[in-house]
Structure formats: structure tokens, C-alpha cells
Design an enzyme around this catalytic site. Sequence first.
Site, mmCIF file in Angstrom:
data_model
loop_
_atom_site.group_PDB
_atom_site.id
_atom_site.type_symbol
_atom_site.label_atom_id
_atom_site.label_comp_id
_atom_site.label_asym_id
_atom_site.label_seq_id
_atom_site.Cartn_x
_atom_site.Cartn_y
_atom_site.Cartn_z
ATOM 1 C CG ASP A 34 7.292 -2.063 9.521
ATOM 2 O OD1 ASP A 34 7.369 -1.837 8.302
ATOM 3 O OD2 ASP A 34 6.223 -2.004 10.160
ATOM 4 C CE LYS A 56 5.975 -5.980 13.864
ATOM 5 N NZ LYS A 56 4.568 -5.962 14.143
ATOM 6 N N GLY A 87 4.238 -0.067 6.614
ATOM 7 C CA GLY A 87 4.036 -0.369 5.194
ATOM 8 C C GLY A 87 2.567 -0.227 4.835
ATOM 9 N N GLY A 88 2.278 0.197 3.611
ATOM 10 C CA GLY A 88 0.901 0.285 3.121
ATOM 11 C C GLY A 88 0.079 1.255 3.933
ATOM 12 C CG ASP A 89 -4.349 2.346 5.514
ATOM 13 O OD1 ASP A 89 -4.487 3.539 5.209
ATOM 14 O OD2 ASP A 89 -4.901 1.822 6.509
ATOM 15 C CB THR A 117 -3.770 -0.942 1.385
ATOM 16 O OG1 THR A 117 -3.471 -2.158 2.047
ATOM 17 C CG2 THR A 117 -4.854 -1.173 0.339
ATOM 18 C CG MET A 171 0.600 -11.067 5.836
ATOM 19 S SD MET A 171 0.254 -10.623 7.545
ATOM 20 C CE MET A 171 -1.321 -9.821 7.399
ATOM 21 N N GLY A 200 5.445 -5.860 -4.930
ATOM 22 C CA GLY A 200 4.725 -4.923 -5.781
ATOM 23 C C GLY A 200 5.242 -3.499 -5.683
HETATM 24 N N1 SAH Z 1 -0.415 -2.487 6.172
HETATM 25 C C1 SAH Z 1 0.054 -3.149 5.005
HETATM 26 C C2 SAH Z 1 -0.068 -4.652 5.119
HETATM 27 C C3 SAH Z 1 0.839 -5.238 6.159
HETATM 28 S S1 SAH Z 1 0.687 -6.945 6.244
HETATM 29 C C4 SAH Z 1 -0.706 -2.635 3.776
HETATM 30 O O1 SAH Z 1 -1.672 -1.910 3.915
HETATM 31 O O2 SAH Z 1 -0.301 -2.947 2.668
HETATM 32 C C5 SAH Z 1 2.025 -7.477 5.242
HETATM 33 C C6 SAH Z 1 1.526 -8.042 3.945
HETATM 34 O O3 SAH Z 1 1.211 -7.006 3.055
HETATM 35 C C7 SAH Z 1 2.563 -8.880 3.211
HETATM 36 O O4 SAH Z 1 2.652 -10.192 3.712
HETATM 37 C C8 SAH Z 1 1.979 -8.857 1.832
HETATM 38 O O5 SAH Z 1 0.901 -9.728 1.708
HETATM 39 C C9 SAH Z 1 1.449 -7.438 1.743
HETATM 40 N N2 SAH Z 1 2.438 -6.525 1.133
HETATM 41 C C10 SAH Z 1 3.011 -5.459 1.691
HETATM 42 N N3 SAH Z 1 3.825 -4.833 0.823
HETATM 43 C C11 SAH Z 1 3.752 -5.542 -0.318
HETATM 44 C C12 SAH Z 1 4.351 -5.407 -1.584
HETATM 45 N N4 SAH Z 1 5.191 -4.417 -1.874
HETATM 46 N N5 SAH Z 1 4.042 -6.318 -2.542
HETATM 47 C C13 SAH Z 1 3.199 -7.320 -2.285
HETATM 48 N N6 SAH Z 1 2.610 -7.496 -1.102
HETATM 49 C C14 SAH Z 1 2.871 -6.614 -0.132
#
Ligand code: SAH
Length: 506
Positions: A34, A56, A87-89, A117, A171, A200
Site C-alpha cells: 500500500d 489506501k 507501513g510501519g508495524d 512503527t 491518523m 517521518g
Molecule cells: N501500521 C502503521 C500505521 C498505519 S496507520 C505503523 O505501525 O506505523 C497510518 C498512520 O500511521 C498515518 O495516518 C500516520 O498517523 C502514521 N504514519 C505512517 N507513516 C508515517 C510517517 N512516515 N510519518 C508520520 N506518520 C506516519
Amino acid sequence: MGKIYLVGAGPGDPNLSTLRTREIILGCDVLVYDHLANPEFQKWTRPDCELIDVGKSPGRHTVPQEEIGKILVSKASTHKTIVRLKGGDPFVFGRCAEEMSVLDAAGIDYEIVPGVTAALACAAYAGIPLSHRDYGSSISFLTGHEDITKESLRVDFAKFAEIGGTLCIYMGMSKIEEIVDRLIKGGMPKEKPTAVVSNGTLPSQKHVRCNLGDLVEKAKGKCLQAPAIIFVGNAVGLSFQRSWFEDRPLFSKRIAITRSTAQSGKMKQSLTDLGAEVLELPLIEVIPSQDRKLVAEAFSGIATYEWIIFTSSNGAREFMRLFFMAYKDIRSFGPMRIACVGEATASIFRSYSLEVELVPAVSTAENLAQELVATDSLDSANVLVITGNRNRDVLVTMLETVGHAIVDVLSLYETDFADITKAKDLDSFKEFGADAIIFSSSSTALSYIEQEEDMTLSKGAQKPILCSFGPETSKTLLENDLSPDLQADEPSMDAMITAVTDKLSS
Ligand code: SAH
């Protein structure tokens, strides 16, 4: 039945992914990703890997969650290794549990790979401590909205105002006014330190730090948009002299590099370390190519050469590859002296503990020839020059006419123009442009000139400054009505990076 890997990609910077993530992506058959997963990950896949974008973004649900589940199940019936990159975790606001339920129901095997994350990464890259012995003893991850279609906030922010500690709000940007309002109504003082970090860990990272009462105005003033994390808490207020990530000299600059993919790694790494976003636009490719008979002749008479001269690292690497195919032992190299055009080439020999007798002060073929002639060791000496198909004759001519050497030339590789339309970063270059484009040789410049039409920038894209490695490259550009905006002090990667950094950070 295939296996699904539910993989955390980390927050944006691909260097923050885990070794396991890389290992799985390198070998996967299908990559389902995504928009929060950096496009860089797609470059890790095999050429035959199927890429499926289920991106998304706020307000735009391209592929509904049920559909993603169906894609995973269907791919598992036809492929072996399917990566669902998030993205992230995967477990932090990532809807991973829903996908696991679908896989369970279908009896499909899966593995979960955690990722860094966003809250942790944003805090680190903006220098915002989340905990502190005196100022913050708990950390909460909250969500501003779980679903854009839901009107109200699910989290009771007024309660978290009481709990205190450090709040990390995912979010939250679309409801930032409401969140601030609820925290204040819940008793949180307007002076409470806050921060917002958007995008970030990426070259587009921005952040603001202020009091809760000013947060909405400050975040809007700096045009901070999703994806962003809102931080609230006393530890967030600790400020430091520098922003290690955003203060790097090439931060947020886009730099296109044009050397062959095989050669661009080091330069990409150095520019990235200085904060640049590097676009790889390989304009040339280097292919080993040699006349076997000439190679055999040169090797059989290797003990008769007094000097061996390398005009590029491509030639040096290829020579050593062929050498070890012909001989088992480095001692077969014999007593010939080694001369190299530049430090990068010389380092290849030093890695075999072979002494390099001559590297000219300025890395050009002319300087190499002049300094060799000045050694007074060339008269009637057998000299072997290792080159590629595009090398100029100037070196050989000088060694023969001025130095009176007996020169054999052995060409070991060919430099061809690479088809730029195959470059994965080309679309991004055309759409947004770049701050600089680096031509590392005359051949990259010539290839650019020939393929300029395929690289035409969109309206409004940033026009890059043209950076030339050295006099030869500049000459090629000028002969084709392109005027270089800067030239490195000497034709080496370090000098080029210094020149670009000085220019773009001034
Ligand atoms: N699973 C992801 C979160 C998904 S929800 C995690 O662990 O990071 C999506 C939200 O994650 C975004 O709306 C924002 O609040 C945050 N997010 C994801 N990537 C980001 C980034 N590079 N910089 C700032 N916020 C981020």
C-alpha cells in the site's frame, strides 16, 4: 498452497526495515503493497515478481479490505511466496488481524514480520524523546480515527488528558481541532508540550513543536499533512540544539545519478547519508567483453611487463576476475608495477595487498600519462594498458611518443548506453524533476543527450542543475549545447559529492 508473509515495511526510510523483511521481499513471487510502503521496496523484488498496489490514502480507498483478503487467498492458490507489505508495524493500526482471520478461514499458512512503527520512528528522526525519568513514564499509542468514514473519534481523549504520559496519536490530522479541544476539556493545560511530525523518516519530513494551545494554528501554518503523528506530553518538550535528520546538508534534495546500476551503490549511499533522496537513472551499462586470444597472450607474457595501467575500476575488477580464472595464486601477478587513474581503482588492488606505485594527483588519463613519463622508467619498457571500448587514445599515445614505451592495450569491457525507459525512478524524475543530475563520465552525458526526449520533465517539475565529474564530461556537455552548472574539482566521487553539497546547501 502458498504462504503469506504479513510484513512490516517500517515508516518510510527503507533502511529501517528488518533483515527478515528484505530477505522475504528479495525472493517473493507476489508483492501486495500500500502507499505507506516506500516504492524502494519494489526494486528489491525479482524481475518476474508480480506487484499489486492496494494503496489506501485518506479519503481514497482504492481497494477495500475484503478485496485485499480475496487477493491474498487467490494468490496463495497459484503462487508460493506472497508478501503483504504494510507501513510501519502490521499490528499497529494496520488491520492485520482482519487479514489473519481471512487466512485462517481459508487454511492458508502465514508468518508475521514486525516493523518499526511510525510513532517510534518519527520521534527518533525528529529528536523527540518519548520517555524520560523525570518527565514521562508512560507512552500511549492512540488513533484519531480508525476509519475515515466514521464521523466521531473512538478514543476518549478527555480520559487520556488525565492519564498523561506521552501520547502518540496516529491518523489525527483530519480531526486535529477536535482532538486538541477534547484534551483541553479533559483538563490538559494549554501549555502542554506537543509536536507533529509528518512524512517521518522521508526526505519530505517536516515537524513542528509548540504548546497544545497553539498546535492547530502552527501545524496548519507549516502545512503539515497526513501521514503524521501528533505527540503530546512533557517529555516532548525537551528540546535539543540540532535536528540531526533535517539539518543534514542535502536534506530534502533530490539528486539523480546516472552511472550504471552496478556502480551506483556507493555514491547512492554517500548522498543518502547526507540526507538526499537519490534517483537512480542508469544511462550506461558496463558489460564484460574481451578478445580471449588477446587475454591469453597478455597473461602468458605477464612477467615481461614493467607497468600495468588501469584507467577505470571496471577494467581493474574485470582484470582481477580473469586473473583468478587463469591463476590460483596472487604471486603469479609478478613484479610489474601498478598505476591507476584514481583512488577508487587503486583500492581494488590494495584489497589484495598489492602495492599501487602510481595514482596521479588529478584523476585524468593525461595526468596519469604525464606522471608515468616523469618516472623515467618507460623508455623501451613493456607496458600493459587495461581499458574499455570507449577509452580515448591520449594515454597510449603519450606513453608511446613521449615516454617511448612499448604498449599493449587490452580492452576488457564495453560501455553501452542503457535504455533509460527501463529505469524504475524515471517516472518520479519526469513528474517532480530533481535538484541536480550527476554525469559521472562523458558516456553518461552522451547517453543523456541521445535519450533526452524520454526524460522530458512535466510542467512544474524541478529542473536539475547539471553536474559534471570533470573536464572531459563538461566538454561533451558543452559540445551538445548543455552548460554544466558545476564541475568537480577533480574527477572523483568524493570531489563530486563535495561540489554538489556545497552548491545545493549554500
Ligand atoms: N501500521 C502503521 C500505521 C498505519 S496507520 C505503523 O505501525 O506505523 C497510518 C498512520 O500511521 C498515518 O495516518 C500516520 O498517523 C502514521 N504514519 C505512517 N507513516 C508515517 C510517517 N512516515 N510519518 C508520520 N506518520 C506516519
